[in-house]
Design an enzyme around this catalytic site. Structure first.
Site, short mmCIF file in Angstrom:
data_model
loop_
_atom_site.label_atom_id
_atom_site.label_comp_id
_atom_site.label_asym_id
_atom_site.label_seq_id
_atom_site.Cartn_x
_atom_site.Cartn_y
_atom_site.Cartn_z
N ARG A 151 0.83 -1.20 0.00
CA ARG A 151 0.00 0.00 0.00
C ARG A 151 0.87 1.24 0.00
NH1 ARG A 151 -4.80 -1.88 4.23
NH2 ARG A 151 -5.23 -3.82 3.10
N ARG A 188 2.21 1.41 10.40
CA ARG A 188 1.77 1.90 9.10
C ARG A 188 2.93 1.81 8.14
NH1 ARG A 188 -2.49 4.80 9.47
NH2 ARG A 188 -3.61 4.45 7.54
N GLU A 203 -5.98 -1.12 14.46
CA GLU A 203 -6.87 -1.90 13.60
C GLU A 203 -6.10 -3.07 12.99
OE1 GLU A 203 -8.60 0.39 10.42
OE2 GLU A 203 -8.88 -1.44 9.24
N SER A 209 -10.58 -5.74 9.24
CA SER A 209 -11.85 -5.16 8.83
C SER A 209 -12.66 -6.29 8.23
CB SER A 209 -11.65 -4.10 7.76
OG SER A 209 -11.14 -2.92 8.30
N ARG A 240 0.83 -5.22 13.14
CA ARG A 240 0.19 -4.65 14.32
C ARG A 240 -0.05 -5.71 15.39
NH1 ARG A 240 -4.02 -0.67 11.07
NH2 ARG A 240 -2.37 0.68 10.21
#
Length: 424
Positions: free
Chosen positions: A261, A276, A348, A351, A390
RNA sequence: GGAGAGGUGGCCGAGCUGGCUGAAGGCAGCUGCCUGCUAAGCAGUUGACGGGGAAACUCGUCCCAGGGUUCGAAUCCCUGCCUCUCCGCCA
């Protein structure tokens, strides 16, 4: 993608949905183009019908030795008109499709209306937040201390947002991957897969990454391929363009993959450590299901993802995303956030989304419910199960000890040759 | 990367000296008839998408994709993608 017919008969619902998602879309413009398109179809099909009749008449005349030249020259003109209309029609359709790709999915009625992260609604918490009587460290300090995370060299080799994991942390990653895959493939009934990490433009459009999120994707210019931002893209697109036979649903697949990403525009936020980054590993779950079952399937998907954190004994919370935070393609989405003690933050790690038939329609994935029945669009879902960096960060931070060691979660020990702790 | 062959309906497979081919034939499926049951046999039937219509129905498009030639293309021409065979290279 939404059904044009649905938009035509429910423009207000579509407008409301776009507004709640914070998308600026001119629905009326699409409807106007659609009207124009149908007008053209009416005209051109009349002409085509005429041409078809004339064409067989010409064949018959030739066979009977009569001279068809008058009819041919007449049809020449008709054909010119047809190609004129055909061009207009093609332009209108291209334009409509181009615009349709920018219309977001409609949030499910159970999704709270809201604008930002602050409007997301927590639906449950699991686990105890620990407190230690020593100064807790963030994962980047721990990682460096135990020789397991090397962020500076990631930057020197590839730029910021890349890192090396090494030694005990690398082992921990591998253990996590195996543990997660065994859990989903073994107990949760998913078929395990390895997938392409480079995919074509159609696949990226099919799941909804492009056109809207194009800037966040890595693209290989020379080959027209994209690096996947998640295995969802490869997995969900697997049957794109096909009609699945009766009895083939539900399909449940899971895969490990790296994810790429660009994180365009996110510099400066949460950039310390490995929470991130431009490349990370993840185990992803995808389901293709019958429409009536999709919301039940969403709940069980969420449970499957939560189970990972429960077994790792990591505290987390589940939030249902409000309309404004809901992604472009999703109708409903739960985020799972793991608690990281050192950062004192909720990260997070998953999802879980239901896209209803939005992705299926975009990729023209259909399903025949019964023999002889008309094909319908199935519903697609996906959820991380879960993202690695994470989770690694949370393990390092929550399981740290006063003397600088890390307790390995019990479920992982058998994947790490029985090792119980890492550290000095 | 070099040389050749090919991509047709759920599958196999004709057509490819342009028109009567949405597409022969076979298989599978469905519906009748027949039969003690099964099998065989006989007859019929079976695609997707879009427009119009309340509906019956009707019109149009689709033979890998996109262009072109033509009154008319599965059939001719160009480009791209994919598959197979042989050679080379390679984990």
């Amino acid at each position: 993608m939404l059904d044009l017919k649905f938009i035509r008969s429910n423009p207000d619902i579509v407008k409301e949905a776009a507004k709640n998602k914070g998308e600026k879309i001119d629905i009326d413009e699409i409807l106007e183009l659609d009207r124009k398109r149908r007008d053209i179809i009416g005209e051109v099909e009349k002409l085509k019908s005429e041409r078809n009749t004339a064409t067989s008449e010409i064949a018959r005349m030739k066979k009977e030795g009569r001279d068809p030249s008058t009819l041919i020259s007449k049809m020449k003109k008709v054909s010119d008109r047809i190609s004129g209309y055909d061009n207009e029609l093609r332009d209108a359709e291209t334009e409509i499709n181009r615009k349709l790709l920018w219309v977001p999915n409609i949030p499910h009625e159970s999704v709270p209306v809201g604008q930002t992260d602050a409007d997301n609604v927590e639906i449950r918490k699991w686990g105890e937040l620990k407190s230690f009587d020593f100064k807790v460290r963030p994962h980047w300090e721990i990682g460096e201390m135990i020789g397991g995370l090397d962020i500076p060299h990631g930057a020197s080799v590839s730029g910021s947002g890349f890192y090396f994991s090494a030694g005990p942390v690398a082992k921990l990653e591998r253990a996590l991957i195996n543990f997660m895959l065994d859990l989903h493939a073994g107990e949760h009934g998913y078929t395990e897969a390895y997938v392409p990490y480079l995919v074509g433009e159609n696949a990226m459009r099919g799941t909804g990454q492009i056109p809207k999120l194009e800037d966040d994707m890595y693209r290989i210019e020379s080959d027209g391929l994209y690096l996947i931002p998640t295995a969802e893209v490869s997995l969900t697109n697997i049957h794109a363009g096909e009609i699945l036979p009766p009895g083939s649903l539900p399909k449940k697949i899971c895969a490990f993959s790296p994810c790429f990403r660009r994180e365009a525009g996110s510099y400066g936020k949460e950039t310390r450590g490995i929470v991130r980054v431009h490349q990370f590993h993840k185990v992803e779950m995808v389901k293709i299901v019958e429409p009536e079952t999709s919301y039940n399937e969403l709940e069980s998907l969420l449970e499957n993802a939560e189970r990972v954190l429960q077994l790792l004994d990591l505290p987390y919370r589940v939030r249902v995303l409000c309309t404004g935070d809901l992604s472009f393609s999703a109708a409903k989405c739960y985020d799972i956030e793991v608690y990281a003690l050192g950062m004192d933050a909720w990260l997070e790690v998953s999802s879980c989304s239901n896209f209803e038939d939005f992705q299926a329609r975009r990729m023209n994935l259909r399903y025949r419910p019964e023999k002889g029945a008309r094909p319908i669009f199935p519903h697609t879902l996906n959820g991380s199960g879960v993202a690695l960096p994470r989770t690694v960060a949370a393990i390092l931070e929550n399981n740290q000890t006063k003397d600088g060691q890390i307790l390995i979660p019990e479920v992982l020990r058998s994947y790490m040759a029985g090792m119980e702790r890492i550290g000095i």
